[in-house]
Motif scaffolding. Structure first.
Motif, PDB file in Angstrom:
ATOM      1  N   TYR A 124    -103.964 -47.024  50.495  1.00  0.00           N
ATOM      2  CA  TYR A 124    -102.581 -47.442  50.691  1.00  0.00           C
ATOM      3  C   TYR A 124    -102.570 -48.710  51.555  1.00  0.00           C
ATOM      4  CZ  TYR A 124    -100.983 -42.989  48.759  1.00  0.00           C
ATOM      5  OH  TYR A 124    -100.730 -41.908  47.928  1.00  0.00           O
ATOM      6  N   PRO A 125    -101.629 -49.626  51.341  1.00  0.00           N
ATOM      7  CA  PRO A 125    -100.577 -49.576  50.314  1.00  0.00           C
ATOM      8  C   PRO A 125    -101.159 -49.739  48.916  1.00  0.00           C
ATOM      9  CG  PRO A 125    -100.587 -51.717  51.380  1.00  0.00           C
ATOM     10  CD  PRO A 125    -101.581 -50.890  52.114  1.00  0.00           C
ATOM     11  N   MET A 126    -100.460 -49.200  47.944  1.00  0.00           N
ATOM     12  CA  MET A 126    -100.950 -49.218  46.569  1.00  0.00           C
ATOM     13  C   MET A 126    -100.747 -50.617  45.963  1.00  0.00           C
ATOM     14  SD  MET A 126     -99.804 -45.506  45.013  1.00  0.00           S
ATOM     15  CE  MET A 126     -98.086 -45.655  45.512  1.00  0.00           C
ATOM     16  N   LEU A 127    -101.853 -51.197  45.528  1.00  0.00           N
ATOM     17  CA  LEU A 127    -101.844 -52.502  44.878  1.00  0.00           C
ATOM     18  C   LEU A 127    -102.424 -52.355  43.477  1.00  0.00           C
ATOM     19  CD1 LEU A 127    -103.142 -54.707  47.858  1.00  0.00           C
ATOM     20  CD2 LEU A 127    -100.763 -54.268  47.201  1.00  0.00           C
ATOM     21  N   PHE A 128    -101.938 -53.219  42.564  1.00  0.00           N
ATOM     22  CA  PHE A 128    -102.330 -53.083  41.162  1.00  0.00           C
ATOM     23  C   PHE A 128    -102.737 -54.447  40.589  1.00  0.00           C
ATOM     24  CE2 PHE A 128     -99.317 -49.729  42.113  1.00  0.00           C
ATOM     25  CZ  PHE A 128     -99.937 -48.600  41.599  1.00  0.00           C
ATOM     26  N   GLU A 129    -103.567 -54.363  39.579  1.00  0.00           N
ATOM     27  CA  GLU A 129    -103.981 -55.532  38.811  1.00  0.00           C
ATOM     28  C   GLU A 129    -103.304 -55.482  37.452  1.00  0.00           C
ATOM     29  OE1 GLU A 129    -108.289 -56.851  38.474  1.00  0.00           O
ATOM     30  OE2 GLU A 129    -107.863 -56.243  36.394  1.00  0.00           O
ATOM     31  N   LEU A 130    -102.566 -56.555  37.121  1.00  0.00           N
ATOM     32  CA  LEU A 130    -101.885 -56.654  35.831  1.00  0.00           C
ATOM     33  C   LEU A 130    -102.685 -57.588  34.926  1.00  0.00           C
ATOM     34  CD1 LEU A 130     -98.156 -57.015  36.982  1.00  0.00           C
ATOM     35  CD2 LEU A 130     -99.446 -54.928  36.489  1.00  0.00           C
ATOM     36  N   ASN A 131    -102.866 -57.152  33.687  1.00  0.00           N
ATOM     37  CA  ASN A 131    -103.688 -57.908  32.750  1.00  0.00           C
ATOM     38  C   ASN A 131    -102.964 -58.011  31.410  1.00  0.00           C
ATOM     39  OD1 ASN A 131    -105.736 -59.197  31.380  1.00  0.00           O
ATOM     40  ND2 ASN A 131    -106.995 -57.377  31.137  1.00  0.00           N
ATOM     41  N   ASN A 132    -102.910 -59.234  30.895  1.00  0.00           N
ATOM     42  CA  ASN A 132    -102.380 -59.463  29.557  1.00  0.00           C
ATOM     43  C   ASN A 132    -103.575 -59.596  28.612  1.00  0.00           C
ATOM     44  OD1 ASN A 132    -101.093 -60.196  27.222  1.00  0.00           O
ATOM     45  ND2 ASN A 132    -100.087 -62.027  28.067  1.00  0.00           N
ATOM     46  N   PRO A 133    -103.905 -58.574  27.861  1.00  0.00           N
ATOM     47  CA  PRO A 133    -105.111 -58.630  27.027  1.00  0.00           C
ATOM     48  C   PRO A 133    -105.040 -59.662  25.913  1.00  0.00           C
ATOM     49  CG  PRO A 133    -103.827 -56.670  26.519  1.00  0.00           C
ATOM     50  CD  PRO A 133    -103.166 -57.308  27.692  1.00  0.00           C
ATOM     51  N   THR A 134    -103.854 -60.077  25.553  1.00  0.00           N
ATOM     52  CA  THR A 134    -103.718 -61.041  24.458  1.00  0.00           C
ATOM     53  C   THR A 134    -104.254 -62.420  24.849  1.00  0.00           C
ATOM     54  OG1 THR A 134    -101.766 -59.855  23.699  1.00  0.00           O
ATOM     55  CG2 THR A 134    -102.104 -62.069  22.815  1.00  0.00           C
ATOM     56  N   GLN A 170     -93.873 -61.608  26.986  1.00  0.00           N
ATOM     57  CA  GLN A 170     -92.536 -61.566  26.430  1.00  0.00           C
ATOM     58  C   GLN A 170     -91.972 -60.154  26.586  1.00  0.00           C
ATOM     59  OE1 GLN A 170     -90.949 -64.261  25.365  1.00  0.00           O
ATOM     60  NE2 GLN A 170     -92.754 -65.591  25.635  1.00  0.00           N
ATOM     61  N   GLU A 171     -90.701 -60.002  26.351  1.00  0.00           N
ATOM     62  CA  GLU A 171     -90.073 -58.683  26.468  1.00  0.00           C
ATOM     63  C   GLU A 171     -90.677 -57.721  25.447  1.00  0.00           C
ATOM     64  OE1 GLU A 171     -85.956 -59.313  25.935  1.00  0.00           O
ATOM     65  OE2 GLU A 171     -85.718 -60.628  27.679  1.00  0.00           O
ATOM     66  N   GLY A 172     -91.173 -56.601  25.967  1.00  0.00           N
ATOM     67  CA  GLY A 172     -91.757 -55.570  25.112  1.00  0.00           C
ATOM     68  C   GLY A 172     -93.241 -55.730  24.854  1.00  0.00           C
ATOM     69  N   ASP A 173     -93.903 -56.750  25.439  1.00  0.00           N
ATOM     70  CA  ASP A 173     -95.344 -56.911  25.252  1.00  0.00           C
ATOM     71  C   ASP A 173     -96.104 -55.843  26.034  1.00  0.00           C
ATOM     72  OD1 ASP A 173     -94.872 -59.057  23.656  1.00  0.00           O
ATOM     73  OD2 ASP A 173     -95.428 -60.594  25.139  1.00  0.00           O
ATOM     74  N   ILE A 174     -97.332 -55.585  25.609  1.00  0.00           N
ATOM     75  CA  ILE A 174     -98.177 -54.594  26.264  1.00  0.00           C
ATOM     76  C   ILE A 174     -98.859 -55.220  27.466  1.00  0.00           C
ATOM     77  CG2 ILE A 174    -100.168 -53.073  25.989  1.00  0.00           C
ATOM     78  CD1 ILE A 174     -97.735 -52.148  24.484  1.00  0.00           C
ATOM     79  N   CYS A 175     -98.857 -54.505  28.607  1.00  0.00           N
ATOM     80  CA  CYS A 175     -99.497 -54.954  29.838  1.00  0.00           C
ATOM     81  C   CYS A 175    -100.333 -53.801  30.386  1.00  0.00           C
ATOM     82  CB  CYS A 175     -98.450 -55.385  30.865  1.00  0.00           C
ATOM     83  SG  CYS A 175     -99.136 -55.923  32.441  1.00  0.00           S
ATOM     84  N   GLN A 176    -101.549 -54.090  30.758  1.00  0.00           N
ATOM     85  CA  GLN A 176    -102.445 -53.089  31.334  1.00  0.00           C
ATOM     86  C   GLN A 176    -102.316 -53.098  32.850  1.00  0.00           C
ATOM     87  OE1 GLN A 176    -106.412 -53.872  29.945  1.00  0.00           O
ATOM     88  NE2 GLN A 176    -105.961 -53.295  27.809  1.00  0.00           N
ATOM     89  N   VAL A 177    -102.157 -51.903  33.434  1.00  0.00           N
ATOM     90  CA  VAL A 177    -101.981 -51.745  34.877  1.00  0.00           C
ATOM     91  C   VAL A 177    -103.156 -50.939  35.412  1.00  0.00           C
ATOM     92  CG1 VAL A 177    -100.471 -50.918  36.710  1.00  0.00           C
ATOM     93  CG2 VAL A 177     -99.483 -51.792  34.578  1.00  0.00           C
ATOM     94  N   LYS A 178    -103.758 -51.467  36.503  1.00  0.00           N
ATOM     95  CA  LYS A 178    -104.922 -50.830  37.105  1.00  0.00           C
ATOM     96  C   LYS A 178    -104.823 -50.945  38.612  1.00  0.00           C
ATOM     97  CE  LYS A 178    -109.981 -51.128  37.051  1.00  0.00           C
ATOM     98  NZ  LYS A 178    -111.162 -51.871  36.517  1.00  0.00           N
ATOM     99  N   ASN A 179    -105.092 -49.821  39.326  1.00  0.00           N
ATOM    100  CA  ASN A 179    -105.038 -49.890  40.776  1.00  0.00           C
ATOM    101  C   ASN A 179    -106.195 -50.729  41.311  1.00  0.00           C
ATOM    102  OD1 ASN A 179    -106.952 -47.784  40.095  1.00  0.00           O
ATOM    103  ND2 ASN A 179    -106.943 -47.250  42.309  1.00  0.00           N
TER     104      ASN A 179
END
Length: 322
Positions: free
Chosen positions: A51-61, A93-102
């Motif tokens: 904690y605090p909880m942090l995340f990594e956002l990834n756009n695989p495209t 874009q709106e509705g695209d897939i995003c990967q979330v990882k702590n």
């Protein structure tokens, strides 16, 4: 066994992303917090995470990566809500897939920022505005572009570099901030120094008198008042004659009287002299002894100076008687 422990402490899930304005929370645009579904909270609570909880956002495209924090777990299942500036960085874009990882990030010690426009530097106290804005952020990632709202205007700032790693946590840490020149900054042109003359000072001084014309009084051609051509040539008056005239005009009353008498005898009219005023003279009777009076001698003196008169029988006397 080690692999099972890692899986037990890791959180990784894919979600469809939308802007935070879809759930009527536009104030989240001022930070890097996201909204996740309640199932993500249940999963994170069962894991051994920091904690605090942090995340990594990834756009695989496109392979874009950034980091963020979480504010609430109230999103619909399978959805997450992100600030719009973060979606722009991720090219989502709106509705695209995003990967979330702590993710666990080290605390930052130094960061270099670069405003997009130099208008940000015109703010009265940009450092205080930046400190207030970064309180809503959990982490910074090299290559991201954050948005700083101020006075109904949005300022975009690039994260040029971070230390000690490419992604740092800025929660409860003292971090030094350095600024790079704005993207639209143009260096002013340096003034070109004037070229020095190759001539020596002595040569410049010699040429200077040649350029200044000397003053020559009374130089020009004579003209008649009636417009008729001149029949006689008039010699130009030179400077020595002018000086002589000035010298003569500065003499005492004696010289002025003699010049007055001289002009009377020659029959010329002199403007401004005493000869213009008529004088009443009484006839003088010569004395018996034949000697002239002193005043008469003074009048005859200039006449003799001008032209000597013929005097008969001037010389030595001789007697005929021997």
């Amino acid at each position: 066994m080690a692999y099972e422990d890692y899986r037990a402490s890791a959180f990784e899930q894919s979600y469809r992303c939308y802007p935070v304005s879809f759930i009527e929370k536009p104030h989240l645009e001022k930070g890097d917090k996201i909204i996740m579904p309640p199932s993500a909270l249940d999963r994170l609570a069962s894991l051994q995470i920091d904690y605090p909880m942090l995340f990594e956002l990834n756009n695989p495209t496109v392979g874009r990566v950034t980091h963020c924090g979480v504010l609430e777990f109230v999103a619909d299942e399978g959805l997450i809500y992100l600030p719009y500036w973060m979606m722009q960085n991720m090219l989502l874009q709106e509705g695209d897939i995003c990967q979330v990882k702590n993710k666990s990030l080290v605390k930052g010690t130094w960061v270099k920022l670069q405003p997009h426009t130099k208008d940000f530097l015109d703010i009265s106290n940009p450092k205080a505005i930046l400190e207030t804005t970064l309180r809503s952020y959990s982490c910074l990632t090299t290559g991201d572009t954050i948005m700083v709202p101020y006075n109904n205007k949005q300022y975009y700032i690039n994260i040029v570099e971070t230390k000690p790693s490419a992604a740092i946590s800025i929660i409860e840490t003292d971090c030094e901030v350095d600024f790079a020149p704005p993207l639209d900054y143009v260096e002013p042109k340096k003034p070109v120094p004037p070229t020095l003359s190759k001539k020596r000072p002595q040569e410049a001084e010699e040429e200077q008198p040649e350029k200044i014309p000397k003053f020559n009084p009374f130089t020009g051609s004579a003209r008649r008042l009636d417009g008729k051509p001149m029949t006689e040539s008039v010699a130009p008056v030179s400077a020595p004659i002018l000086k002589q005239h000035q010298h003569d005009s500065e003499n005492g009353t004696k010289d002025s009287k003699s010049s007055t008498f001289a002009t009377r005898k020659s029959g010329k009219l002199v403007f401004g002299s005493n000869g213009n005023q008529p004088t009443k003279e009484t006839p003088k009777v010569a004395p018996k002894n034949g000697k002239p009076e002193p005043s008469q001698k003074a009048e005859d003196a200039p006449q003799k100076a001008e032209e000597p008169k013929f005097q008969a029988f001037t010389g030595k006397k001789y007697s005929l008687k021997g």
